[in-house]
Structures are given as C-alpha cells and as structure tokens.
Enzyme design. Structure first.
Site, PDB file in Angstrom:
ATOM      1  N   HIS A 197      -4.532   8.514  10.327  1.00 31.32           N
ATOM      2  CA  HIS A 197      -5.826   8.071   9.820  1.00 31.32           C
ATOM      3  C   HIS A 197      -6.431   7.156  10.888  1.00 31.32           C
ATOM      4  O   HIS A 197      -5.756   6.222  11.363  1.00 31.32           O
ATOM      5  CB  HIS A 197      -5.657   7.259   8.545  1.00 31.32           C
ATOM      6  CG  HIS A 197      -5.367   8.070   7.309  1.00 31.32           C
ATOM      7  ND1 HIS A 197      -4.322   8.955   7.222  1.00 31.32           N
ATOM      8  CD2 HIS A 197      -5.993   8.111   6.100  1.00 31.32           C
ATOM      9  CE1 HIS A 197      -4.322   9.513   6.017  1.00 31.32           C
ATOM     10  NE2 HIS A 197      -5.334   9.019   5.310  1.00 31.32           N
ATOM     11  N   GLU A 200     -11.633   5.505   9.635  1.00 29.92           N
ATOM     12  CA  GLU A 200     -12.096   5.522   8.233  1.00 29.92           C
ATOM     13  C   GLU A 200     -12.817   4.195   8.009  1.00 29.92           C
ATOM     14  O   GLU A 200     -14.012   4.162   7.739  1.00 29.92           O
ATOM     15  CB  GLU A 200     -10.897   5.689   7.286  1.00 29.92           C
ATOM     16  CG  GLU A 200     -11.273   5.723   5.802  1.00 29.92           C
ATOM     17  CD  GLU A 200     -10.047   5.812   4.875  1.00 29.92           C
ATOM     18  OE1 GLU A 200      -8.928   5.465   5.314  1.00 29.92           O
ATOM     19  OE2 GLU A 200     -10.233   6.218   3.705  1.00 29.92           O
TER      20      GLU A 200
HETATM   21  N1  ADE Z   1      -3.412   6.404   1.530  1.00 32.14           N
HETATM   22  C1  ADE Z   1      -3.878   7.252   0.607  1.00 32.14           C
HETATM   23  N2  ADE Z   1      -5.163   7.523   0.835  1.00 32.14           N
HETATM   24  C2  ADE Z   1      -5.542   6.845   1.941  1.00 32.14           C
HETATM   25  C3  ADE Z   1      -6.733   6.731   2.687  1.00 32.14           C
HETATM   26  N3  ADE Z   1      -7.852   7.375   2.355  1.00 32.14           N
HETATM   27  N4  ADE Z   1      -6.739   5.927   3.759  1.00 32.14           N
HETATM   28  C4  ADE Z   1      -5.638   5.273   4.109  1.00 32.14           C
HETATM   29  N5  ADE Z   1      -4.476   5.346   3.445  1.00 32.14           N
HETATM   30  C5  ADE Z   1      -4.436   6.134   2.367  1.00 32.14           C
HETATM   31 ZN    ZN Z   2      -6.021   9.834   3.499  1.00 29.86          ZN
END
Ligand code: ADE
Ligand code: ZN
Length: 338
Positions: A197, A200
C-alpha cells in the site's frame, strides 16, 4: 439496472486488492462471536453499521482490528473466505488475489496454520464450485516492527509454496516502505512477488520508496502518485499496476465524492489502473458495486470498463498462459455484448 450495470455484472474480471478480514460482514461478526463465545461491543447489526463512519484510515483500522477478534478457528477463516468467493463469483470475478494479515491473528494467540489452512480450503472449494482461481498475499502490518514482519515470514515457511506475494498494509503515515526494506528483500529471495500500500494517505515519496527500495510488482492504491509528474511518468513507463479502490477512497475520505475520483485520469495518463473493493464489508460494496459506483460518478464508458478488466488480468500474478486465457474470455464477452 442500466445496460452498463448488466455489462459490468457479467464482465470477467480479477480482484487484486481485497483484505479477507475486511470482508467480515456484521451478520457474520455476530454469528462468529456467538459460536466462539466472544463478546462484541455492539448490540445489533444496525449498531455495527452505524459505527462504520470514518474520518480517515486510522478510524477504520481501529474498528477493523477489533472486528477481527471474533475470528478464532479454521472454520471461521474457511467460512469467511467462502462467503467472499461466493459474492465475488456473482460479480463476475474469475480470479482473486486476496490479502490476509497474519499478525492480527497470531498476536491474539491464533496460530498461523489455523488462519492459512482455513483460507486454503476455501480457495480450493471456490475453484471447484465456481471455477474461480485465487492466490494469497501475506500482508505485514506496517505499524509493527520489521523484526515482527521477519517473525511472520518465518512462521509462513511451511506454506511458502502456497503464498504468491507479500504485502504491506495498516497505518501508512509515519511507517514508510523503507522501514521494511530488508524483509521485502528476504521475501523476494524466497521467490515471492511484492506489493505494498502506498500513496493512499502517504505522500508520493512513499510510492517512490515502494518502487525503488522495496522493488514492488504492484502498488496498492497509489492515488497520491498523481501529485508528482515524474512519478506518473515512471509508473506509466514501467506499466506498474495500481490497485485502486473507489468506495474505500470515498469512505476513508481520500476523495470527497466519486465525481472527483481520479480513476479515469489515471487511465488517460497511461497508468495501469484496476478496480477493487479493499474491505467490502466496511466500505459499502463488493467489486461490482465499485465498478458501478465509479462508472456513475465519472461517466465511464464501455471501453474504459473493458480496459479496467483487461488491466486486472495483465496486472495479476497468474502465469502468462492463464492471463492469455482470461483475456480471451474477456474478448469473447465483449464481442458477444457489442
Ligand atoms: N488494511 C485493510 N485495509 C487497508 C487499507 N485500505 N489501507 C491500509 N491498510 C489496510
Ligand atoms: Zn487495502
């Protein structure tokens, strides 16, 4: 249902960004709590849903980790994943690469083997029942230490041939990808694919680190990469897959409205964007809902939807022959619905 909605429902697609713990529906939370004798801080399903109002990622994570406490047995993980696969199959998903967070469970005393064996048996059953193929992504929790991630990788050793990739999730801000450079290198040396990730909530620099320090094969989310033109050019040049999650972005206030979602801008910039559901039980919808919501919000056309479905296969970790077979299936669907 509009023409585009029914086109979406049958469109063969892969899901590449799904946290299996995030598919725990409130009804299932009550059922598991009851059968395991676990107390939960809610009196009703409506009360649970009312709690799902998040101002940011951390608000969500606090509730998501608390919800996962009802998962105790191999049967729980099997039933959880089976319910997800049934819904995914109904949405036209023919392949799913699902993340699981072992540390959320092992830190509560649930053994790694209980978690993964429950998931693996559900994956085999989904292939038998729906022809839906799947793969596992072991995700490290980034708010914990790199040493803890190494311990998790060691616990996974007996199942490494059943795990496609490692990932990195949880609280992004303050936990940059470079914190996990060594454990990602160790996972790569074991032949695992890498995802993280990034972008975000975190800045473009975290996306650069995921690319250059972790050497990831995919970026989960990646929204904030759009703030850096040079980064966009790099992602486009590398044909780097972005696993974008529109309803998640809305619920976690990454975007204010789906009318402002950057998905089609990503495509126009030459980025290999895909549509995914992230944590469908918490964010108001599964992958079909995500396709429909962003199509309505941004006025996507058929060509964009086909590109997004195509990207989901080319961005998957399936072998080339299976990617080609899925692209053929997609082409046949499109030709039959011209
Ligand atoms: N764990 C579950 N969903 C998540 C997300 N969108 N961003 C970071 N960690 C997560
Ligand atoms: Zn995620």
């Amino acid at each position: 249902m509009t023409d585009l909605d029914s086109f979406i429902a049958g469109l063969p697609k892969a899901e590449l960004h799904l946290h299996i713990e995030g598919s725990l529906e409130p009804e299932q939370m009550f059922a598991f709590a009851q059968r395991n004798g676990v107390a939960i801080p809610y009196a009703s399903v409506d009360e649970v849903r009312a709690a799902y109002a998040f101002g940011n990622l951390q608000d969500f994570l606090d509730i998501y980790y608390a919800g996962a406490d009802v998962l105790r047995t191999q049967a729980d993980f099997h039933d959880l994943a089976t319910a997800y696969f049934d819904r995914a199959a109904a949405d036209g998903v023919v392949h799913a690469e699902i993340m699981f967070d072992p540390q959320t469970h092992t830190d509560r005393g649930v053994p790694f083997g209980v978690v993964i064996e429950g998931l693996l048996s559900a994956m085999a059953a989904a292939e038998e029942r729906h022809g839906l193929t799947s793969a596992l992504i072991l995700s490290f929790l980034r708010h914990l230490s790199e040493d803890a991630a190494f311990e998790t990788l060691a616990a996974a050793e007996p199942w490494l041939d059943r795990i496609a990739a490692v990932g990195l999730d949880s609280s992004e801000l303050g936990h940059p990808p470079e914190k996990f450079a060594r454990v990602f290198a160790a996972a790569a040396a074991k032949g695992l694919k890498l995802v993280a990730h990034a972008g975000e909530e975190g800045p473009p620099d975290y996306v650069w680190q995921a690319l250059d320090t972790l050497k990831v094969d995919r970026i989960d989310h990646g929204n904030r990469a759009l703030e850096d033109e040079t980064l966009v050019a790099r992602l486009a040049r590398d044909a780097m897959t972005l696993t974008v999650c529109p309803l998640s972005n809305l619920k976690l206030c990454v975007v204010g409205d789906l009318a402002e979602h950057p998905l089609d801008r990503m495509l126009a910039l030459g980025l290999r964007a895909t549509i995914n559901s992230d944590d469908p039980a918490y964010f108001g919808g599964y992958i079909g809902d995500n396709y429909r919501a962003v199509t309505a919000g941004r006025g996507l056309d058929r060509a964009a939807l086909v590109t997004l479905a195509r990207n989901s296969f080319t961005g998957s970790f399936l072998p080339d022959t299976a990617v080609a077979a899925n692209l053929d299936r997609l082409d046949r669907y499109v030709a039959a619905h011209a």
